[in-house]
Write a protein that holds these residues in place. Structure first.
Motif, PDB file in Angstrom:
ATOM      1  N   PHE A  68      38.763 -36.172  46.601  1.00 39.08           N
ATOM      2  CA  PHE A  68      37.633 -35.676  45.795  1.00 39.08           C
ATOM      3  C   PHE A  68      36.511 -35.143  46.691  1.00 39.08           C
ATOM      4  O   PHE A  68      35.744 -34.275  46.298  1.00 39.08           O
ATOM      5  CB  PHE A  68      37.099 -36.781  44.868  1.00 39.08           C
ATOM      6  N   ASN A  69      36.444 -35.696  47.896  1.00 47.75           N
ATOM      7  CA  ASN A  69      35.416 -35.273  48.846  1.00 47.75           C
ATOM      8  C   ASN A  69      35.633 -33.851  49.348  1.00 47.75           C
ATOM      9  O   ASN A  69      34.721 -33.235  49.880  1.00 47.75           O
ATOM     10  CB  ASN A  69      35.441 -36.232  50.051  1.00 47.75           C
ATOM     11  N   HIS A  70      36.872 -33.370  49.227  1.00 47.49           N
ATOM     12  CA  HIS A  70      37.216 -32.081  49.835  1.00 47.49           C
ATOM     13  C   HIS A  70      37.571 -31.003  48.822  1.00 47.49           C
ATOM     14  O   HIS A  70      38.132 -29.980  49.190  1.00 47.49           O
ATOM     15  CB  HIS A  70      38.380 -32.267  50.819  1.00 47.49           C
ATOM     16  N   ILE A  71      37.282 -31.229  47.552  1.00 47.08           N
ATOM     17  CA  ILE A  71      37.605 -30.187  46.572  1.00 47.08           C
ATOM     18  C   ILE A  71      36.322 -29.723  45.879  1.00 47.08           C
ATOM     19  O   ILE A  71      35.354 -30.481  45.805  1.00 47.08           O
ATOM     20  CB  ILE A  71      38.644 -30.666  45.513  1.00 47.08           C
ATOM     21  N   PRO A  72      36.303 -28.497  45.372  1.00 48.88           N
ATOM     22  CA  PRO A  72      35.129 -28.018  44.637  1.00 48.88           C
ATOM     23  C   PRO A  72      34.836 -28.938  43.452  1.00 48.88           C
ATOM     24  O   PRO A  72      35.760 -29.386  42.771  1.00 48.88           O
ATOM     25  CB  PRO A  72      35.556 -26.622  44.147  1.00 48.88           C
ATOM     26  N   MET A  73      33.560 -29.229  43.236  1.00 51.56           N
ATOM     27  CA  MET A  73      33.121 -30.123  42.149  1.00 51.56           C
ATOM     28  C   MET A  73      33.790 -31.501  42.254  1.00 51.56           C
ATOM     29  O   MET A  73      34.048 -32.160  41.247  1.00 51.56           O
ATOM     30  CB  MET A  73      33.410 -29.496  40.776  1.00 51.56           C
ATOM     31  N   GLY A  74      34.059 -31.912  43.481  1.00 49.76           N
ATOM     32  CA  GLY A  74      34.769 -33.175  43.711  1.00 49.76           C
ATOM     33  C   GLY A  74      34.047 -34.386  43.157  1.00 49.76           C
ATOM     34  O   GLY A  74      34.658 -35.339  42.690  1.00 49.76           O
ATOM     35  N   ARG A  75      32.700 -34.313  43.207  1.00 51.29           N
ATOM     36  CA  ARG A  75      31.922 -35.460  42.706  1.00 51.29           C
ATOM     37  C   ARG A  75      32.143 -35.641  41.203  1.00 51.29           C
ATOM     38  O   ARG A  75      32.291 -36.771  40.715  1.00 51.29           O
ATOM     39  CB  ARG A  75      30.447 -35.210  43.011  1.00 51.29           C
ATOM     40  N   LEU A  76      32.193 -34.517  40.478  1.00 53.85           N
ATOM     41  CA  LEU A  76      32.442 -34.574  39.037  1.00 53.85           C
ATOM     42  C   LEU A  76      33.844 -35.106  38.753  1.00 53.85           C
ATOM     43  O   LEU A  76      34.030 -36.035  37.954  1.00 53.85           O
ATOM     44  CB  LEU A  76      32.286 -33.187  38.412  1.00 53.85           C
ATOM     45  N   TRP A  77      34.863 -34.534  39.431  1.00 52.29           N
ATOM     46  CA  TRP A  77      36.248 -34.966  39.194  1.00 52.29           C
ATOM     47  C   TRP A  77      36.444 -36.426  39.595  1.00 52.29           C
ATOM     48  O   TRP A  77      37.124 -37.193  38.913  1.00 52.29           O
ATOM     49  CB  TRP A  77      37.241 -34.067  39.947  1.00 52.29           C
ATOM     50  N   GLY A  78      35.818 -36.808  40.699  1.00 53.23           N
ATOM     51  CA  GLY A  78      35.923 -38.204  41.155  1.00 53.23           C
ATOM     52  C   GLY A  78      35.286 -39.166  40.168  1.00 53.23           C
ATOM     53  O   GLY A  78      35.847 -40.217  39.844  1.00 53.23           O
TER      54      GLY A  78
END
Length: 456
Positions: A299-309
């Motif tokens: 999640f740290n390395h994908i766009p909008m990772g904070r939302l998906w995480g």
């Protein structure tokens, strides 16, 4: 006598029972078991065993609950013949429920803690090693784990104390529908990852060559175990909800609906996890660490990772909390029947009891860590999990099986009359030989194999 509370709707019954079955085992254990078991081949055997093992025993638990109109601790009293001792298992189911909550509240707390860390951006900018260290940091902090455990206990007890329809049913409906929607959103997002094609083909296409490499017997027994344990059978957790429903529907049909929902969640969690594993070259068989170490890194390395995480850990929290609510309801209901207390009083006493009983699990990773638990996996949690998974669930399921099929118990005729009342799928007489003679042997095999696997 005070009239028994009832659930308000069939959907409520299905979602609460499915919520009880859908636990962390589905969304955490199923994907990595599938990964270790060779992907698609494991999934295929899992589905076969779910039909062979899970459905009949779940139908029996529901039938015992609905026929007795009692909580699991009193159900046998209502159905057994004078002088019989089946009711002893009623008390054992209650002990099993307490044992399950002694560690499940802590694990649900982990999910909430990780939601908090992800949503507040605590992982942002950390390298993979520092993200990995977060899990061990959490385990070393008894106050952090204790805080989240208490939050879980109080929230769960509060919901159940409000009442069956206004508390448990309303909250579970919202939570389960949200859980299913979040899962679909996360799965669709995973389909657009670079490694989606490889991940999905690994997961969904049976590869018997890979199964051979891993070991055919190992894959089959793994699938059998997962199918057996996924529905939380044997500790009366399902029986209680049987006692809250009417006679409009046959019980085999309702069990099938719940098993399908449970399986949908398990399989969809693989759709979320495997594309991510193949996109970021992560070992998909990496076990429990997958959730707390690998996925936060992804999640740290994908766009909008904070939302998906954040969404992912909300979904994990809901999966854990749905089981907690169902088992708390069981415990509170048993307390009411054994003591004559009101729902509020039983809730209050159990809030204190479950909090105190959960402390050893919290401290088992830090202040009370002991090498003696190494044989079970390393901590108090592993020992408690061993007792529930390897003893209470298989042996409890065996008792329900024997009670419903043996003439020394409730008997096949009484069981099928109750199970077949209402519209829907019926238990057939041709099933009797398999359920009476073969299924108990399979359950005994799972029990002994579990002990052998753990110690030898």
């Amino acid at each position: 006598m005070k009239e028994r509370e009832k659930l308000g709707s069939r959907l409520g019954f299905i979602l609460i029972s499915a919520g009880c079955a859908i636990g962390i085992g589905n969304v955490w254990k199923f994907p990595y078991m599938a990964g270790q078991g060779g992907g698609g081949a494991f999934v295929l055997f899992y589905l076969i065993f779910l039909l062979m093992l899970g459905l009949p025993i779940m139908t029996m638990e529901f039938a015992v609950g609905r026929a007795s109109q009692k909580s699991p601790v009193k159900a046998y009293y209502a159905l057994e013949k004078p002088g019989q001792k089946w009711h002893i298992h009623g008390y054992i189911t209650l002990i099993g429920c307490y044992l399950l909550m002694m560690f499940y509240t802590t694990v649900a707390g982990w999910m909430l803690h990780y939601f908090y860390l992800t949503a507040t951006g605590k992982f942002t900018g950390l390298d993979s090693e520092t993200v990995s260290e977060q899990f061990n940091t959490m385990l070393s902090q008894p106050f952090v784990m204790g805080f989240w455990m208490v939050v879980v206990v109080i929230a769960g007890i509060l919901v159940c104390s409000i009442g069956l329809q206004n508390g448990l049913e309303k909250v579970t409906k919202v939570m389960m529908i949200s859980l299913l929607l979040i899962m679909i959103v996360l799965a669709v997002n995973s389909f657009f990852m670079d490694g989606a094609k490889e991940g999905l083909s690994f997961y969904l296409i049976p590869d018997f060559g890979r199964m051979k490499e891993i070991g055919i017997i190992k894959t089959i027994t793994g699938a059998m175990n997962q199918a057996f344990f996924t529905l939380s059978l044997g500790i009366g957790a399902m029986s209680i909800f049987g006692s809250y429903i009417g006679k409009e529907r046959s019980l085999l049909g309702e069990s099938l609906n719940i098993a399908l929902l449970d399986t949908f969640v398990a399989i969809t969690s693989g759709l979320i996890i495997f594309p991510a594993c193949f996109t970021f070259n992560v070992d998909q068989t990496s076990g429990p660490g997958l959730i707390f170490i690998t996925l936060p890194n992804i999640f740290n390395h994908i766009p909008m990772g904070r939302l998906w995480g954040s969404l992912f850990f909300v979904f994990m929290s809901f999966a854990a909390f749905s089981t907690i609510l169902a088992v708390f309801e069981n415990i509170i209901s048993c307390g009411m029947e054994l003591t004559g207390w009101s729902r509020k009083k039983s809730s209050f006493v159990n809030a204190i009891a479950i909090t105190l009983l959960s402390i050893p699990c919290v401290l088992g990773y830090n202040l009370w860590s002991w090498d003696g638990f190494a044989v079970f996996g390393g901590a108090v949690l592993d020992f408690e999990d061993f007792l529930v998974s390897n003893l209470f669930l298989p042996l409890g399921s065996l008792v329900y099986l024997l009670f419903c099929t043996s003439r020394y118990g409730w008997g096949w005729k009484n069981f099928t009359t109750e199970a077949n009342t209402g519209k829907g799928l019926k238990m057939q007489n041709w099933m009797r030989g398999y359920i009476t003679y073969i299924l108990p042997l399979i359950v005994l095999f799972i029990f002994f194999f579990g002990l052998y696997d753990k110690f030898f």
